[in-house]
Every structure is written in C-alpha cells, then in structure tokens.
Enzyme design. Structure first.
Site: not given
Length: 249
Positions: A137, A204
């Site tokens: 979106h 990460r």
C-alpha cells in the site's frame, strides 16, 4: 446404572467411534484426491508444474495460474495462497510473473502475492505463515483511506538455498542472495547479501559468512563434522552405542 441404560451408553459410544473413524477416513481421502500435481492438476492450469511437485489440499486462494511456474519436487502445504496479477482474469502478457525453482517448500498458510515478478530460487524453504509480496500500500494522501490509495509494486528475488522462518515478511523490491536465513517474524526490504542471517523489523544483518573470516560473529555451537566417505550406517550405530556405554556410570 440399569442394564438398559448401560447398553444404550455403550451403543452411543460405539456410534461416536465409528463416526469419528468415518470422518477421519473421509478427510484423508479428500486430502489425497484434492492434492494438485502435474498428473492431477484438477481445475488449476499452471504455466508449468514439475514432476514431484504437490499442492496439498485444501489449497488457499490461487489465481493467475497461467503466469505461475513451479519446478520439480516442490512442497506447497495446506492453505497456501499463490496469485499472479492484482485480480483474477487479467491478461498479464507472455512472461511468467511468479516462478518457483526446484525443491521449493512453502509452509502452511503462507502467501505469495505476485503483482510484479517474484522469483524464488531452488531449494528455498519457508516456514508456516510466510508472506512474500511484490506490492504494498502507498500512503501519499493523508486524507484518503490507505486501502483506497494506488499500491506500489517492485520485483522480488529470493536466491537459492534460503530459509525463511515462521511469519517472515518479504516486501516489494527485496533481493535475497544465496543461502540467506530470515529469522521468524522478520520484515525484509532491500538487498540481503549471500550467506547472511537477518532478523528484526525492519530486518538487519545479525550474522554473515565471509570466505576470509568465516562466520562473524562466530557461531555459538561447533560446526558439524561431515561423515567420512565409506562409513556405513551400521558403523555409525556402533559408534553411537559405544559412546553411550562410555557415558554410563
């Protein structure tokens, strides 16, 4: 308890056991009959489905099959969604949109939503509930409902030999290298290099292997020792029994 009541209770219990067995037998039959393979595609007409590939029953939402190609020996668990295009019955052109290599595993309840091209490399395994999408979106207009704003799409590429843990999310534009591990619940966007372990939201790198230095940070457990060539299973069992005996008081 009166004798007639005992007889009635026994008959009721027998009926329940027979009904349970019938339900389980019927479900097993439906699982076998409803599975999708190259030899038994049912109503689904994929662009390609390799030998040994199996979509378990019940399947999740599947559309745009013509633009979905799966290699051989893939395992697609129950309730997995596979879609090409933003909605059914679109003409997406001559090229495939969703490509699964050989030996890909998609765990139960996973979703692969390919509005833009998605490629999943050979021998990539996904745990349950993994979500891979090439569309997200947008939120350009703060006054318009987010769900009504036009989405943005970008291709997704997942290299061979990866492992995606339970509940991992792969966002549009992600590019994972070879033998990447995505921790459970991680949210991945952008590029992840070969031989990396990523975790978190956003994900990460928490560990990486390099030819010069090996794993950094170092592994907490010793690396497995490969079985020497020529060693038989009987010899391995004998060694295990000997080690067990030596540990015994």
């Amino acid at each position: 308890m009166p004798k007639n009541q005992n007889t009635f209770s026994s008959l009721a219990a027998l009926r329940r056991r027979l009904a349970s067995r019938a339900v389980h037998a019927g479900w097993r039959w439906m699982q076998q009959a409803g599975a999708v393979t190259a030899q038994n595609p049912g109503r689904l007409r994929f662009g390609a489905i390799g030998d040994g590939t199996r979509l378990a029953f019940p399947q999740g939402t599947v559309f745009g099959e013509r633009w979905i190609r799966m290699g051989g020996h893939c395992i697609i668990a129950e309730q997995v969604t596979l879609t090409a295009g933003m909605m059914p019955d679109l003409d997406l052109g001559p090229d495939p949109v969703l490509v699964l290599g050989n030996g890909v595993v998609l765990g139960r309840g996973s979703h692969v939503i390919a509005d833009a091209p998605i490629t999943i490399g050979n021998d990539t395994f996904c745990g349950p509930g993994v979500y891979i999408t090439s569309t997200n979106h947008s939120y350009d207009d703060p006054h318009e409902p987010v769900g009504k704003q036009w989405p943005r799409s970008a291709p997704v590429e997942i290299g061979p030999g990866c492992w995606l843990g339970t509940g991992a999310v792969i966002l549009p534009g992600a590019k994972l290298g070879r033998n990447v591990v995505v921790a459970a619940g991680a949210v991945v966007r952008g590029e992840v290099p070969d031989h990396a372990v990523v975790a978190g939201a956003p994900a990460r790198i928490v560990r990486r292997w390099e030819p010069e230095t090996g794993w950094q940070p170092p592994l907490r457990t010793p690396a497995p020792v490969p079985v020497p060539d020529g060693v038989t299973s009987e010899q391995l069992r004998g060694l295990a029994a000997l080690a067990e005996a030596e540990r015994a008081p």
